[in-house]
Design an enzyme around this catalytic site. Structure first.
Site, PDB file in Angstrom:
ATOM      1  N   GLU A 120       0.913  -1.264   0.056  1.00  0.00           N
ATOM      2  CA  GLU A 120      -0.078   0.125  -0.026  1.00  0.00           C
ATOM      3  C   GLU A 120       0.919   1.151   0.263  1.00  0.00           C
ATOM      4  O   GLU A 120       0.482   2.198  -0.681  1.00  0.00           O
ATOM      5  CB  GLU A 120      -0.913  -0.155   1.120  1.00  0.00           C
ATOM      6  CG  GLU A 120      -2.170  -1.017   1.058  1.00  0.00           C
ATOM      7  CD  GLU A 120      -1.646  -2.388   1.599  1.00  0.00           C
ATOM      8  OE1 GLU A 120      -0.611  -2.702   2.064  1.00  0.00           O
ATOM      9  OE2 GLU A 120      -2.403  -3.440   1.065  1.00  0.00           O
ATOM     10  N   ARG A 154     -18.897  -1.501   1.931  1.00  0.00           N
ATOM     11  CA  ARG A 154     -18.590  -2.854   1.208  1.00  0.00           C
ATOM     12  C   ARG A 154     -19.971  -3.459   0.790  1.00  0.00           C
ATOM     13  O   ARG A 154     -19.848  -4.002  -0.427  1.00  0.00           O
ATOM     14  CB  ARG A 154     -18.016  -4.010   2.350  1.00  0.00           C
ATOM     15  CG  ARG A 154     -18.340  -5.617   1.998  1.00  0.00           C
ATOM     16  CD  ARG A 154     -17.660  -6.060   3.029  1.00  0.00           C
ATOM     17  NE  ARG A 154     -17.803  -7.714   2.760  1.00  0.00           N
ATOM     18  CZ  ARG A 154     -19.000  -8.282   3.090  1.00  0.00           C
ATOM     19  NH1 ARG A 154     -19.778  -7.741   3.843  1.00  0.00           N
ATOM     20  NH2 ARG A 154     -18.943  -9.454   3.035  1.00  0.00           N
TER      21      ARG A 154
END
Length: 322
Positions: A57, A172
């Site tokens: 990341e 989500r």
């Protein structure tokens, strides 16, 4: 508002494809979550402008910054727990800090999914309830939390046209549709979804629908609530909040985030300096979440008080003390 549900990630992927057709400077980056974030479609259509850096990341942020420095508009995406979770240093020093004259920060759009407690089965270690607090204190960073898939689509296109670093968090699961396709969104401006004079409910993200449901119930009890979607956490709409404070006398905030340093804190900061009124903040009470199966997510949110019923109760409580 309809009874339909929409998927934020699908709306995001579709918006990116449309942007890619229109602007060759759009580049998209992922960190081994490109299928989940629905950005892999962009990669199929524009392989020379798509970069999957793997499970790295910090590299995701640094590469996005480098591409932006060369003149590209970078969209970098993964799960909220990893971004900003693992790379605040890179976000601060590689994206927000570099400035050229009047242009503050680099042109990088950090768009995450799986924010908040509604991640469910991934458990407390992956339920991000700190990201608003982290990102809103970084200079030059703008922070958005859309309420539905329509907002995601519109805001993705909006931020592509506005120079500078952005952080936008998606949910989500599929979420109720709040807006029609004709709704317009302006960065830094809240949207009054329902007018009222007795109290204001200011919400963001998936809690906007909860706020509307609570307002419906309160209306039946003779309490008229104003409902504001503050989809822009930073810059927050000071005018709409001060007006609400003056006209309704109290504000209840709701967010899928820790109440410490989050959206409610931002509202409190603004209102306390302009027109102080009683404020109650609904959100995670400085506690981590825990694992919950998909069908148990409503119970998890209920455990942390993030429900329309608790909004309704809190409005009644704040009014009883006015």
């Amino acid at each position: 508002m309809t009874d339909e549900f929409g998927d934020m990630r699908t709306a995001y992927g579709k918006a990116l494809n449309e942007l890619g057709e229109q602007d060759r400077n759009i580049v998209v980056l992922g960190a081994d979550t490109t299928d989940s974030l629905k950005t892999s479609g962009f990669g199929k259509n524009f392989p020379d402008r798509f970069f999957n850096v793997g499970i790295a990341e910090a590299n995701l942020v640094s590469v996005a910054a480098g591409l932006a420095y060369s003149g590209k508009t970078s969209f970098a995406s993964t799960y909220a727990i990893f971004l900003p979770g693992r790379c605040v240093d890179q976000i601060r020093n590689s994206i927000a800090y570099p400035s050229r004259g009047e242009k503050k920060g680099l042109n990088v759009k950090l768009v995450t999914s799986h924010g908040g407690l509604s991640v469910g089965p991934d458990g407390g270690s992956h339920q991000t309830i700190e990201d608003i607090a982290i990102m809103r204190v970084i200079p030059n960073m703008k922070v958005l939390i859309p309420a539905d898939a329509v907002a995601v689509s519109k805001l993705t296109k909006n931020i592509a046209q506005i120079y500078g670093p952005f952080y936008m968090r998606m949910a989500r699961s599929k979420v109720p549709t709040v807006y029609s396709d004709s709704q317009e969104f302006e960065i830094g401006k809240g949207i009054t979804l329902r007018d009222g004079n007795d109290c204001t409910i200011a919400a963001t993200g998936i809690t906007v629908k909860m706020a509307l449901d609570a307002a419906d119930k309160l209306q039946q009890a003779g309490i008229s609530c104003r409902v504001i979607d503050c989809f822009t956490i930073k810059p927050i709409d000071k005018d709409i909040l001060e007006k609400a404070a003056r006209e309704t006398g109290g504000i209840v905030t709701c967010e899928e985030h820790n109440v410490m340093g989050g959206f409610g804190s931002a509202v409190t900061e603004v209102v306390s300096e302009s027109y102080p009124v009683p404020i109650r903040r609904i959100g995670a009470q400085d506690k981590f979440g825990e694992s919950a199966r998909d069908n148990e997510i409503p119970q998890l949110l209920e455990k942390h008080g993030i429900t329309s019923i608790n909004i309704e109760k809190t409005v009644k409580d704040i009014r009883s003390k006015q």
